[in-house]
Design a protein around this motif. Structure first.
Motif: not given
Length: 153
Positions: A6-19
């Motif tokens: 369940q934490l996988s979705r909450a801890l996934r980085i967003d596109k801005l962080t990845l950029l």
């Protein structure tokens, strides 16, 4: 198993962080660009003579405060890079030392920390030390003003 957690979705980085991460890593690919663009690298790699010149410039900006609260002089010391890949790296630096008079070292440190903006120093052997390695040129005026105001406490 990771995808089902369940934490996988909450801890996934967003596109801005990845950029942002991608752009930072892109800068690091070119050593000269990294040194030019990343303030921490500039601080770590600053040569001692440059730091000494900056410390002397700061002392000139402060002037000679006529104060019984503390004395002021240049001192040689070391900076600890700390953390990450360089936890034990120690490099020579030039320090501004505030020697207690009427104000104790702890009081001087607290007043600097309470200043707006807060100024972080360290206390060693009853001296308050300001490491010019961690002060950017644009911050010298603020730091000089803080020390002058402390002289008038």
């Amino acid at each position: 198993a990771i995808r089902k957690n369940q934490l996988s979705r909450a801890l996934r980085i967003d596109k801005l962080t990845l950029l942002a991460l991608e752009e930072t890593l892109r800068i690091y690919r070119d050593e000269s660009a990294a040194i030019k663009e990343i303030p921490t690298l500039q601080m770590i790699l600053a040569p001692y003579e440059q730091l000494k010149s900056k410390a002397r410039r700061l002392l000139r900006m402060i002037g000679k405060p006529d104060s019984l609260n503390f004395g002021l002089h240049l001192a040689n010391g070391t900076s600890k890079v700390g953390g990450g890949a360089l936890p034990l790296l120690v490099i020579p630096t030039c320090l501004i030392a505030l020697v207690p008079g009427r104000l104790s070292a702890n009081t001087i440190e607290q007043k600097l920390r309470d200043y707006d903006p807060p100024i972080i120093s360290r206390v060693e052997k009853d001296h308050v030390l300001l490491d010019v390695r961690t002060v950017q040129d644009s911050e010298l005026k603020v730091l000089a003003g803080a020390i002058r105001s402390l002289a008038g406490c």
